[in-house]
Design a protein around this motif. Structure first.
Motif, PDB file in Angstrom:
ATOM      1  N   LEU A   1      50.221  48.660  46.571  1.00  0.00           N
ATOM      2  CA  LEU A   1      49.896  49.490  45.417  1.00  0.00           C
ATOM      3  C   LEU A   1      48.819  48.832  44.560  1.00  0.00           C
ATOM      4  O   LEU A   1      47.863  49.484  44.133  1.00  0.00           O
ATOM      5  N   GLY A   2      48.977  47.539  44.323  1.00  0.00           N
ATOM      6  CA  GLY A   2      47.994  46.829  43.519  1.00  0.00           C
ATOM      7  C   GLY A   2      46.653  46.727  44.219  1.00  0.00           C
ATOM      8  O   GLY A   2      45.592  46.925  43.602  1.00  0.00           O
ATOM      9  N   ALA A   3      46.671  46.440  45.522  1.00  0.00           N
ATOM     10  CA  ALA A   3      45.422  46.274  46.267  1.00  0.00           C
ATOM     11  C   ALA A   3      44.627  47.573  46.316  1.00  0.00           C
ATOM     12  O   ALA A   3      43.412  47.588  46.102  1.00  0.00           O
ATOM     13  N   VAL A   4      45.310  48.681  46.581  1.00  0.00           N
ATOM     14  CA  VAL A   4      44.634  49.982  46.594  1.00  0.00           C
ATOM     15  C   VAL A   4      44.152  50.338  45.189  1.00  0.00           C
ATOM     16  O   VAL A   4      43.059  50.884  45.005  1.00  0.00           O
ATOM     17  N   GLY A   5      44.957  49.997  44.185  1.00  0.00           N
ATOM     18  CA  GLY A   5      44.625  50.324  42.805  1.00  0.00           C
ATOM     19  C   GLY A   5      43.362  49.656  42.299  1.00  0.00           C
ATOM     20  O   GLY A   5      42.658  50.211  41.447  1.00  0.00           O
TER      21      GLY A   5
END
Length: 404
Positions: A94-98
């Motif tokens: 989630l963080g990486a895509v965000g």
């Protein structure tokens, strides 16, 4: 109340121009103060939310199920109508895509916290005093430039404040790993362990990364250690446009929430850091989308810090801004949280989350203030969060009749 799955909703969904705004006050729910006997919502001066509650329907939602404390990822999935038990997504992806990182199928992403440890390597602050985002960028660059692990390509990228993403890249490497983050202070970080045989080589690489990171960071107190959790790969999720027949957009300031919205097919709108900035973004884009996810983070971070007064202040700040949202005349407005974060607990909790549903088709229920105690009396009762999306669609006339 029955829960219907997305396949059922997909058969009923129809497209129209009605606007739905889902406002998520992260970590909304609270507990009574030991000094005053009032929750944060009860303490806050929220005259605009209270007036809206009088002409709306209110109640409580359970993000997962009674007694289950949710993480932000599964709690948000439920709000979007995705079964969080069926679709289990690690925090890392989630963080990486965000942050816009170009994820490959072989990548294993993890959520990182810079933290503070003492001389015995006991964690004294899991968030390193919420260091600045600029400091986080510096430390991430330092780690990415200096850490080398055989057979793995490693990326260390800043998110916001003390948060970062660490991505491990190797073809055919497994990502089923335990966390190093014990999720509480007063303990040492944990060794990363493989949870299946295909992930053993990754566990060795991650532990080597952490060992090198510890050595590099030791002079940078309060951010003198790194914790990793939520190892995950890119998931395959149904897209909101296909399921609900809505063009959807996300207005959020923190990468993780942008990531989750992107995974379910929302367009991520660029916005500033304040609630007023987010409302400006909503106004500028109102004609372009039918569904808006509007996220406010600081209710949650104040709760996690145990700062009752700061959480009250965020609620009051949003209340002052609420008329600007109402003046946009959304067909459906939902105010709720993804989970409860009581200041008394300094953590997410299992407590149900207040919800308010406003539309011209709602029957008001006699609730006089939008607070936990008043919501117990509300006409929505106690919902599973998976029922919120169908209710929003119904009140915007986006669901056709079932059966003859």
């Amino acid at each position: 109340m029955n829960i219907v799955d997305q396949k059922f909703i997909e058969k009923l969904a129809i497209s129209n121009s009605a606007k739905i705004v889902l406002v998520v006050l992260d970590g909304l729910g609270g507990l009574t103060s030991e000094k005053t006997g009032k929750t944060e919502l009860e303490t806050a001066n929220t005259k605009n939310m209270d007036e809206l509650a009088k002409i709306s329907q209110c109640g409580f939602s359970y993000p997962i199920a009674p007694g289950i404390t949710p993480g932000s990822g599964p709690a948000h999935l439920a709000l979007f109508g995705y079964d969080p038990i069926k679709y289990e997504i690690g925090r890392g992806i989630l963080g990486a895509v965000g942050i816009g990182f170009e994820i490959k199928q072989s990548d294993i992403a993890s959520r990182a916290n810079f933290c503070t440890v003492d001389e015995q390597e006991i964690i004294t602050d899991r968030r390193a005093g919420r260091i600045s985002t600029e400091k986080c960028k510096e430390l991430c660059q330092l780690l990415e430039s200096n850490i080398k692990v055989k057979n793995f390509e490693i990326f260390v990228r800043p998110e916001k404040e003390h948060r970062a993403s660490v991505i491990f890249r190797k073809e055919n490497a497994g990502g089923n790993l335990s966390d190093s983050d014990p999720q509480k202070e007063g303990l040492q970080s944990k060794e990363i362990k493989a949870l299946d045989s295909n992930s053993e080589i990754t566990a060795i690489a991650v532990n080597e990364f952490l060992a090198q990171a510890k050595n590099i960071l030791k002079e940078f107190k309060p951010s003198n250690m790194m914790l990793l959790r939520g190892f995950s790969k890119y998931p395959d999720l149904p897209q909101m446009q296909d399921v609900y027949k809505v063009k959807s957009a996300a207005i959020a300031t923190y990468p993780m929430y942008k990531g989750l919205a992107k995974l379910v097919g929302m367009e991520i709108l660029q916005t500033g850091d304040t609630i007023r900035d987010e409302i400006k973004t909503l106004k500028e884009n109102l004609s372009n989308f039918e569904f808006f996810y509007f996220h406010i983070k600081k209710t949650d971070s104040s709760g996690e810090d145990g700062n009752f007064d700061a959480k009250v202040a965020v609620l009051e700040d949003f209340d002052r801004c609420l008329p600007d949202i109402l003046n946009l005349n959304p067909d459906v407005l939902v105010l709720t949280g993804d989970h409860s974060t009581p200041s008394r607990l300094k953590a997410h909790s299992w407590h149900p989350v207040p919800i308010l549903l406003s539309s011209k088709y709602v029957i008001s229920d006699g609730v006089s203030r939008w607070t936990e105690r008043e919501c117990y009396k509300g006409g929505l009762g106690h919902l599973n969060a998976l029922n919120i999306m169908p209710l929003a669609l119904a009140h915007s006339l986006k669901l056709k009749k079932y059966g003859a």
